[in-house]
Design a protein around this motif. Structure first.
Motif, PDB file in Angstrom:
ATOM      1  N   TYR A   6       4.885   8.896  -0.615  1.00  0.00           N
ATOM      2  CA  TYR A   6       3.967   8.898  -1.754  1.00  0.00           C
ATOM      3  C   TYR A   6       2.517   9.125  -1.320  1.00  0.00           C
ATOM      4  CZ  TYR A   6       1.177   7.207  -5.653  1.00  0.00           C
ATOM      5  OH  TYR A   6       0.226   7.094  -6.644  1.00  0.00           O
TER       6      TYR A   6
ATOM      7  N   THR B 132       9.984   0.514  -9.145  1.00  0.00           N
ATOM      8  CA  THR B 132       8.625   0.361  -9.671  1.00  0.00           C
ATOM      9  C   THR B 132       7.926   1.711  -9.666  1.00  0.00           C
ATOM     10  OG1 THR B 132       7.683  -0.119  -7.504  1.00  0.00           O
ATOM     11  CG2 THR B 132       8.436  -2.004  -8.804  1.00  0.00           C
ATOM     12  N   ASP B 133       6.975   1.858 -10.581  1.00  0.00           N
ATOM     13  CA  ASP B 133       6.184   3.094 -10.623  1.00  0.00           C
ATOM     14  C   ASP B 133       4.983   3.017  -9.691  1.00  0.00           C
ATOM     15  OD1 ASP B 133       7.818   4.358 -12.507  1.00  0.00           O
ATOM     16  OD2 ASP B 133       6.769   3.397 -14.173  1.00  0.00           O
ATOM     17  N   PHE B 134       4.318   1.869  -9.718  1.00  0.00           N
ATOM     18  CA  PHE B 134       3.123   1.680  -8.897  1.00  0.00           C
ATOM     19  C   PHE B 134       3.142   0.293  -8.280  1.00  0.00           C
ATOM     20  CE2 PHE B 134       1.737   4.670 -12.200  1.00  0.00           C
ATOM     21  CZ  PHE B 134       1.337   5.717 -11.405  1.00  0.00           C
ATOM     22  N   THR B 135       2.503   0.163  -7.146  1.00  0.00           N
ATOM     23  CA  THR B 135       2.363  -1.142  -6.512  1.00  0.00           C
ATOM     24  C   THR B 135       0.883  -1.422  -6.286  1.00  0.00           C
ATOM     25  OG1 THR B 135       2.575  -0.179  -4.303  1.00  0.00           O
ATOM     26  CG2 THR B 135       4.593  -1.007  -5.329  1.00  0.00           C
TER      27      THR B 135
ATOM     28  N   ALA C 141      -1.616   0.590  -3.581  1.00  0.00           N
ATOM     29  CA  ALA C 141      -1.342   2.004  -3.318  1.00  0.00           C
ATOM     30  C   ALA C 141      -2.506   2.896  -3.749  1.00  0.00           C
ATOM     31  CB  ALA C 141      -0.052   2.435  -4.007  1.00  0.00           C
ATOM     32  N   ASP C 142      -3.120   2.591  -4.884  1.00  0.00           N
ATOM     33  CA  ASP C 142      -4.235   3.415  -5.354  1.00  0.00           C
ATOM     34  C   ASP C 142      -5.429   3.307  -4.415  1.00  0.00           C
ATOM     35  OD1 ASP C 142      -5.315   5.151  -7.535  1.00  0.00           O
ATOM     36  OD2 ASP C 142      -6.765   3.508  -7.692  1.00  0.00           O
TER      37      ASP C 142
ATOM     38  N   ASP D  19      -6.339  -0.916  -8.972  1.00  0.00           N
ATOM     39  CA  ASP D  19      -5.684  -2.041  -8.289  1.00  0.00           C
ATOM     40  C   ASP D  19      -6.278  -3.386  -8.705  1.00  0.00           C
ATOM     41  OD1 ASP D  19      -3.806  -0.590  -6.907  1.00  0.00           O
ATOM     42  OD2 ASP D  19      -5.029  -0.365  -5.119  1.00  0.00           O
TER      43      ASP D  19
ATOM     44  N   LYS E 147       0.820  -1.215   0.000  1.00  0.00           N
ATOM     45  CA  LYS E 147       0.000   0.000   0.000  1.00  0.00           C
ATOM     46  C   LYS E 147       0.854   1.266   0.000  1.00  0.00           C
ATOM     47  CE  LYS E 147      -4.146  -1.897   1.205  1.00  0.00           C
ATOM     48  NZ  LYS E 147      -5.368  -1.699   0.513  1.00  0.00           N
TER      49      LYS E 147
ATOM     50  N   ASN F 107       3.512   1.974  -1.718  1.00  0.00           N
ATOM     51  CA  ASN F 107       4.146   2.291  -3.004  1.00  0.00           C
ATOM     52  C   ASN F 107       5.635   2.576  -2.811  1.00  0.00           C
ATOM     53  OD1 ASN F 107       3.830   2.465  -5.820  1.00  0.00           O
ATOM     54  ND2 ASN F 107       3.840   4.685  -5.734  1.00  0.00           N
ATOM     55  N   ASN F 108       6.297   1.717  -2.049  1.00  0.00           N
ATOM     56  CA  ASN F 108       7.692   1.968  -1.682  1.00  0.00           C
ATOM     57  C   ASN F 108       8.657   0.878  -2.161  1.00  0.00           C
ATOM     58  OD1 ASN F 108       6.866  -0.058   0.029  1.00  0.00           O
ATOM     59  ND2 ASN F 108       7.499   0.952   1.898  1.00  0.00           N
TER      60      ASN F 108
END
Length: 167
Positions: A71, A28-31, A34-35, A165, A21, A23-24
């Motif tokens: 983020y 990577t740009d997105f995990t 996270a959204d 997601d 969640k 986004n770390n």
């Protein structure tokens, strides 16, 4: 790899997807997740802002999760229309906090705003944490506004997955 050739059962096609969640994950740009967490933060900030419509001269301090990754705090602050965001990646000290406090007092004195919103990442600063900022704003702004703080914690991890997601 020599075992893979010997044991056919270990030849398993695999895809690795970063799922956190916060986004770390470096590189990577997105995990995944996270959204959804960002949507929860935004919704909670909207609820707090909406509940504050009947109050005058109040500052809300919201602490987000995210570990040492800012983020969620940064994007939540943008989406929620926050006055300030404090994250680990952007160091800050008492001078920056005092400057933001003075700006908030000035806006309220001039009648430009009657409510303030600050977001802070849970690990933004070891010394200038949510409790410190709450005490600072409460003491220095006591004649100008009241202060409430909220630690989102696992509330931001709840909810149904966002369409982003899910796909």
């Amino acid at each position: 790899t020599d075992k893979v050739e010997k044991f056919r059962a270990f030849r398993i096609p695999m895809v690795v997807l970063p799922a956190t969640k916060s986004n770390n994950v470096p590189g990577t740009d997105f995990t995944i997740g996270a959204d959804t967490a960002l949507n929860e933060i935004t919704e909670i900030c909207d609820r707090i802002r909406q509940s504050a419509q009947g109050t005058k001269r109040r500052v809300f301090i919201i602490e987000t999760m995210g570990g040492y990754c800012g983020y969620l705090c940064t994007m939540g602050a943008i989406a929620g229309g926050a006055d300030s965001a404090y994250i680990f990646e952007e160091s800050f000290g008492i001078e920056e906090l005092k400057k933001d406090l003075d700006c908030m007092v000035s806006k309220m004195d001039k009648g430009h705003v009657f409510r303030g919103l600050l977001l802070i990442n849970e690990n933004a600063n070891e010394n200038y944490n949510t409790e410190f900022i709450n005490r600072l704003y409460s003491e220095e702004g006591k004649d100008k506004f009241s202060v409430r703080h909220n630690v989102l914690g696992h509330m931001q991890q709840g909810g149904y997955p966002s369409p982003f997601d899910r796909s």
